[in-house]
Design a protein around this motif. Structure first.
Motif, PDB file in Angstrom:
ATOM      1  N   ALA A 209       3.312  10.125  -9.680  1.00  0.00           N
ATOM      2  CA  ALA A 209       2.551  10.386 -10.905  1.00  0.00           C
ATOM      3  C   ALA A 209       1.907  11.766 -10.854  1.00  0.00           C
ATOM      4  O   ALA A 209       1.897  12.499 -11.836  1.00  0.00           O
ATOM      5  N   ARG A 210       1.388  12.131  -9.659  1.00  0.00           N
ATOM      6  CA  ARG A 210       0.797  13.471  -9.534  1.00  0.00           C
ATOM      7  C   ARG A 210       1.853  14.543  -9.718  1.00  0.00           C
ATOM      8  O   ARG A 210       1.618  15.569 -10.354  1.00  0.00           O
ATOM      9  N   GLY A 211       3.049  14.308  -9.181  1.00  0.00           N
ATOM     10  CA  GLY A 211       4.134  15.279  -9.342  1.00  0.00           C
ATOM     11  C   GLY A 211       4.549  15.433 -10.786  1.00  0.00           C
ATOM     12  O   GLY A 211       4.880  16.526 -11.248  1.00  0.00           O
ATOM     13  N   GLN A 212       4.503  14.324 -11.544  1.00  0.00           N
ATOM     14  CA  GLN A 212       4.871  14.406 -12.959  1.00  0.00           C
ATOM     15  C   GLN A 212       3.803  15.112 -13.765  1.00  0.00           C
ATOM     16  O   GLN A 212       4.081  15.715 -14.788  1.00  0.00           O
ATOM     17  N   ASP A 213       2.540  15.015 -13.321  1.00  0.00           N
ATOM     18  CA  ASP A 213       1.461  15.706 -14.019  1.00  0.00           C
ATOM     19  C   ASP A 213       1.508  17.202 -13.771  1.00  0.00           C
ATOM     20  O   ASP A 213       1.089  17.995 -14.600  1.00  0.00           O
ATOM     21  N   GLN A 214       2.012  17.594 -12.590  1.00  0.00           N
ATOM     22  CA  GLN A 214       2.079  19.005 -12.265  1.00  0.00           C
ATOM     23  C   GLN A 214       3.271  19.657 -12.974  1.00  0.00           C
ATOM     24  O   GLN A 214       4.296  19.031 -13.207  1.00  0.00           O
TER      25      GLN A 214
ATOM     26  N   GLY B  63       0.816  -1.212   0.000  1.00  0.00           N
ATOM     27  CA  GLY B  63       0.000   0.000   0.000  1.00  0.00           C
ATOM     28  C   GLY B  63       0.847   1.257   0.000  1.00  0.00           C
ATOM     29  O   GLY B  63       0.546   2.228  -0.703  1.00  0.00           O
ATOM     30  N   GLN B  64       1.908   1.245   0.784  1.00  0.00           N
ATOM     31  CA  GLN B  64       2.813   2.402   0.825  1.00  0.00           C
ATOM     32  C   GLN B  64       3.488   2.619  -0.533  1.00  0.00           C
ATOM     33  O   GLN B  64       3.638   3.751  -0.990  1.00  0.00           O
ATOM     34  N   LEU B  65       3.899   1.529  -1.156  1.00  0.00           N
ATOM     35  CA  LEU B  65       4.528   1.646  -2.475  1.00  0.00           C
ATOM     36  C   LEU B  65       3.553   2.204  -3.505  1.00  0.00           C
ATOM     37  O   LEU B  65       3.921   3.044  -4.341  1.00  0.00           O
ATOM     38  N   ASP B  66       2.301   1.745  -3.459  1.00  0.00           N
ATOM     39  CA  ASP B  66       1.292   2.265  -4.384  1.00  0.00           C
ATOM     40  C   ASP B  66       1.038   3.749  -4.157  1.00  0.00           C
ATOM     41  O   ASP B  66       0.890   4.526  -5.103  1.00  0.00           O
ATOM     42  N   GLU B  67       0.981   4.146  -2.887  1.00  0.00           N
ATOM     43  CA  GLU B  67       0.775   5.560  -2.579  1.00  0.00           C
ATOM     44  C   GLU B  67       1.946   6.397  -3.081  1.00  0.00           C
ATOM     45  O   GLU B  67       1.765   7.491  -3.637  1.00  0.00           O
ATOM     46  N   GLY B  68       3.172   5.883  -2.898  1.00  0.00           N
ATOM     47  CA  GLY B  68       4.352   6.589  -3.422  1.00  0.00           C
ATOM     48  C   GLY B  68       4.311   6.715  -4.921  1.00  0.00           C
ATOM     49  O   GLY B  68       4.659   7.764  -5.488  1.00  0.00           O
ATOM     50  N   ARG B  69       3.852   5.662  -5.594  1.00  0.00           N
ATOM     51  CA  ARG B  69       3.748   5.697  -7.054  1.00  0.00           C
ATOM     52  C   ARG B  69       2.714   6.728  -7.505  1.00  0.00           C
ATOM     53  O   ARG B  69       2.932   7.481  -8.449  1.00  0.00           O
ATOM     54  N   ARG B  70       1.567   6.782  -6.798  1.00  0.00           N
ATOM     55  CA  ARG B  70       0.537   7.773  -7.158  1.00  0.00           C
ATOM     56  C   ARG B  70       1.036   9.190  -6.907  1.00  0.00           C
ATOM     57  O   ARG B  70       0.772  10.106  -7.691  1.00  0.00           O
ATOM     58  N   LEU B  71       1.761   9.379  -5.797  1.00  0.00           N
ATOM     59  CA  LEU B  71       2.317  10.698  -5.483  1.00  0.00           C
ATOM     60  C   LEU B  71       3.292  11.140  -6.562  1.00  0.00           C
ATOM     61  O   LEU B  71       3.286  12.292  -7.009  1.00  0.00           O
TER      62      LEU B  71
END
Length: 309
Positions: free
Chosen positions: A84-89, A74-82
């Motif tokens: 991805a959001r940083g790359q979108d910004q 779960g932590q790894l998935d959250e890090g991956r989503r974070l």
């Protein structure tokens, strides 16, 4: 060190109650899955799953470890989503060098709009007409007219069809007359731009059949291209400027294009960088915005002058 895929296989096998079903879901063979489970049990020094030919169940150790395995995944998935959001910004610092005239009169308002669209972005803008040393100066990219002399630079076209135009203010033309032929420029005050010690006093054109040129003279020189434009708007003489730099003045009636039947020198605008690695998301978005804006201005030139002739 525990492998991500091994952890994922263990959790899925526990959820499905079947190692082979978990293996199929992860597109791996039963042998590979069995080896992965054996590897994780050896690394932990404990048996996690009790297996028989028909059933699979968690051991006591397996039940205890499953809680931590789920949390880790779960932590790894959250890090991956974070991430991805940083790359979108679009954020960080964009360091940009631009010509004085283009920078002040076109780029500044465009950058204002660009930053309103991307409020997390910081812009560091250096204005000047000298070629920036992209290997030494603190800039990511530079906008420059003309083909780069340094072949090691990456050059991406922004306005490849941009050209120079002859122009003067209506008050100057009322006072000194409108040149009807290229040779008549010799009787006019020509506003000259200089880069380093070189004065750009040899103006070249194409008349549809051949290249034509002449050497001009005038009573003022500047190494700042925007000063030359301001002199022209003030009625001091005739300038030979990039269309992008004078388009707004022409449209507002502050300047008049002269001898539009002659095709001026090419003045392609390029985005330069030292390495392709510098083409970050902010740089690529800026490049696309600049291309759209410059294409619009170039289209106005074609409609106004090229199609009318």
């Amino acid at each position: 060190m525990l492998r991500f895929d091994d952890l994922l296989l263990f959790v899925r096998a526990a959820d499905l109650g079947s190692l082979s079903a978990a293996a199929r879901g992860m597109d791996m063979s039963p042998a590979v899955a069995s080896a992965a489970l054996k590897r994780i049990e050896q690394q932990l020094g404990a048996r996690l799953l009790a297996r028989s030919t028909r059933s699979l169940r968690l051991t006591a150790e397996g039940e205890g470890f499953l809680v931590y395995a789920r949390a880790a995944l779960g932590q790894l998935d959250e890090g991956r989503r974070l991430l991805a959001r940083g790359q979108d910004q679009v954020s960080g610092v964009l360091q940009l060098s631009a010509p004085s005239d283009f920078g002040r009169n076109l780029l500044l308002p465009w950058l204002d709009e660009f930053q309103r669209e991307h409020p997390l972005l910081t812009v560091r803008l250096l204005l000047g007409d000298r070629i920036a040393d992209l290997f030494r100066q603190p800039v990511d990219v530079a906008l420059r007219y003309g083909e780069p002399e340094d072949s090691s630079l990456v050059a991406l076209p922004i306005a490849p069809d941009n050209r120079r135009v002859l122009c003067a203010a209506p008050q100057y033309l009322a006072r000194c007359g409108v040149p009807c032929q290229l040779e008549q420029l010799a009787q006019h005050n020509c506003l000259l731009y200089m880069l380093g010690s070189r004065v750009h006093d040899h103006w070249r054109f194409h008349d549809g059949k051949r290249d034509v040129s002449l050497t001009v003279s005038g009573d003022r020189f500047s190494d700042d291209a925007d000063v030359v434009r301001l002199w022209a708007v003030a009625g001091a003489g005739i300038a030979y400027k990039s269309w992008l730099d004078v388009a707004a003045d022409v449209q507002a009636g502050r300047l008049t294009v002269l001898l539009p039947e002659l095709q001026g020198e090419r003045a392609p605008l390029n985005l330069l960088c030292a390495h392709r690695a510098q083409l970050s998301k902010p740089v690529n978005l800026l490049r696309e915005m600049l291309k759209r804006r410059c294409e619009h201005l170039s289209g106005q030139f074609s409609t106004r002058f090229v199609m009318s002739h």
